[in-house]
Design an enzyme around this catalytic site. Structure first.
Site, PDB file in Angstrom:
ATOM      1  N   GLY A  46       0.869  -1.173   0.000  1.00 18.74           N
ATOM      2  CA  GLY A  46       0.000   0.000   0.000  1.00 18.74           C
ATOM      3  C   GLY A  46       0.899   1.213   0.000  1.00 18.74           C
ATOM      4  N   GLU A  47       0.536   2.216   0.728  1.00 18.57           N
ATOM      5  CA  GLU A  47       1.359   3.422   0.822  1.00 18.57           C
ATOM      6  C   GLU A  47       1.864   3.505   2.258  1.00 18.57           C
ATOM      7  OE1 GLU A  47       3.493   6.498   0.574  1.00 18.57           O
ATOM      8  OE2 GLU A  47       1.839   6.771   1.973  1.00 18.57           O
ATOM      9  N   SER A  48       3.167   3.343   2.439  1.00 19.63           N
ATOM     10  CA  SER A  48       3.725   3.173   3.786  1.00 19.63           C
ATOM     11  C   SER A  48       3.466   4.365   4.703  1.00 19.63           C
ATOM     12  CB  SER A  48       5.222   2.870   3.716  1.00 19.63           C
ATOM     13  OG  SER A  48       5.933   3.932   3.112  1.00 19.63           O
ATOM     14  N   CYS A  77       6.108  -5.161   0.129  1.00 17.48           N
ATOM     15  CA  CYS A  77       6.270  -3.805  -0.405  1.00 17.48           C
ATOM     16  C   CYS A  77       6.256  -2.770   0.723  1.00 17.48           C
ATOM     17  CB  CYS A  77       5.235  -3.524  -1.489  1.00 17.48           C
ATOM     18  SG  CYS A  77       5.653  -2.076  -2.499  1.00 17.48           S
ATOM     19  N   ARG A 103      13.055   3.395  -0.029  1.00 13.79           N
ATOM     20  CA  ARG A 103      11.695   3.481  -0.587  1.00 13.79           C
ATOM     21  C   ARG A 103      11.752   3.821  -2.072  1.00 13.79           C
ATOM     22  NH1 ARG A 103       7.734   6.593   3.290  1.00 13.79           N
ATOM     23  NH2 ARG A 103       6.923   7.001   1.242  1.00 13.79           N
ATOM     24  N   ILE A 131       5.711  -2.498  -7.669  1.00 14.08           N
ATOM     25  CA  ILE A 131       5.008  -1.233  -7.878  1.00 14.08           C
ATOM     26  C   ILE A 131       5.600  -0.208  -6.915  1.00 14.08           C
ATOM     27  CG2 ILE A 131       2.784  -0.041  -7.836  1.00 14.08           C
ATOM     28  CD1 ILE A 131       1.463  -2.848  -8.164  1.00 14.08           C
ATOM     29  N   ARG A 132       6.338   0.759  -7.455  1.00 19.18           N
ATOM     30  CA  ARG A 132       7.021   1.751  -6.604  1.00 19.18           C
ATOM     31  C   ARG A 132       7.723   1.046  -5.450  1.00 19.18           C
ATOM     32  NH1 ARG A 132       3.057   5.584  -4.344  1.00 19.18           N
ATOM     33  NH2 ARG A 132       4.913   6.505  -3.453  1.00 19.18           N
ATOM     34  N   HIS A 167       4.701  -7.495  -4.578  1.00 25.20           N
ATOM     35  CA  HIS A 167       3.325  -7.849  -4.215  1.00 25.20           C
ATOM     36  C   HIS A 167       3.000  -9.277  -4.648  1.00 25.20           C
ATOM     37  CE1 HIS A 167       1.923  -3.755  -3.167  1.00 25.20           C
ATOM     38  NE2 HIS A 167       2.831  -3.378  -4.042  1.00 25.20           N
ATOM     39  N   GLU A 169       0.747 -11.048  -3.476  1.00 25.39           N
ATOM     40  CA  GLU A 169      -0.707 -11.187  -3.372  1.00 25.39           C
ATOM     41  C   GLU A 169      -1.432 -10.761  -4.643  1.00 25.39           C
ATOM     42  OE1 GLU A 169       0.038  -6.912  -2.202  1.00 25.39           O
ATOM     43  OE2 GLU A 169       1.102  -8.814  -1.995  1.00 25.39           O
TER      44      GLU A 169
END
Length: 192
Positions: A46-48, A77, A103, A131-132, A167, A169
């Site tokens: 997600g977005e940390s 991630c 990051r 992803i990023r 990811h 998942e």
């Protein structure tokens, strides 16, 4: 066995579906009470920064830090970032794994990619969606690198925890989740 999934933001449902396919019960964790009775905890991608803010809002930071000493954790991630003891930019979060993480190490959203990785102990040609994504620049004592892209470690573990830059998942490949499940089972068998 019950594995918790930190349910504040990110790919929660995808992890839950993956674990159900592997025959494991899940608990969505949004409070300290939700940690009772779980055998492991997944920190989803997600977005940390957002996840950390929500961890603070839900009052989970201190209890998660305490749990990191005994509860197996798997960070994917953003979850890897949360578990790191040190970040190249900014303060660390949980400090569960002695490693330095960068990051967005592979670039911006447009630089996202998919590849297959050989992950020691988990299998060959494991599907990986970046992803990023972060990567591990340096590992500390007791940390084993299970997979790398060039010099960048992308899957690491300690005796207790597992973390990956990507990811799993978001693929149909269940082997990394199964590896975490087996890690918990081995630990449970030893402690009985």
């Amino acid at each position: 066995m019950v594995i918790g999934i930190l349910g504040v933001q990110g790919a929660v449902r995808e992890h839950q579906e993956m674990l159900h396919l592997l025959g494991v019960k899940t608990m969505i964790v949004k409070s300290s009470a939700d940690l009772d009775g779980i055998d492991g905890l997944i920190f989803p991608g997600g977005e940390s920064t957002t996840i950390r803010r929500l961890i603070d809002r839900y009052g989970l930071l201190d209890v998660l830090r305490r749990q990191a000493d005994t509860l197996p954790m798997f960070g994917t991630c953003a979850g890897m970032i949360l578990l790191a003891s040190e970040l190249t930019e900014g303060p660390s979060h949980l400090g569960a794994i002695p490693m330095t993480v960068r990051r967005n190490a592979f670039g911006r959203q447009i630089d996202s990619f998919e590849t297959s990785l050989n992950v020691e102990g988990a299998g060959q040609d494991i599907e990986a969606v970046f992803i990023r994504a972060p990567f591990v620049e340096q590992v500390g004592e007791g940390v084993r690198v299970l997979a790398a892209i060039g010099i960048a470690a992308v899957v690491v573990e300690t005796d207790l925890h597992l973390a990956c830059s990507f990811h799993p998942e978001l693929t149909s490949d269940r082997r990394l989740h199964d590896y975490f499940i087996q890690k918990i089972r081995r630990r449970t068998a030893v402690s009985v």
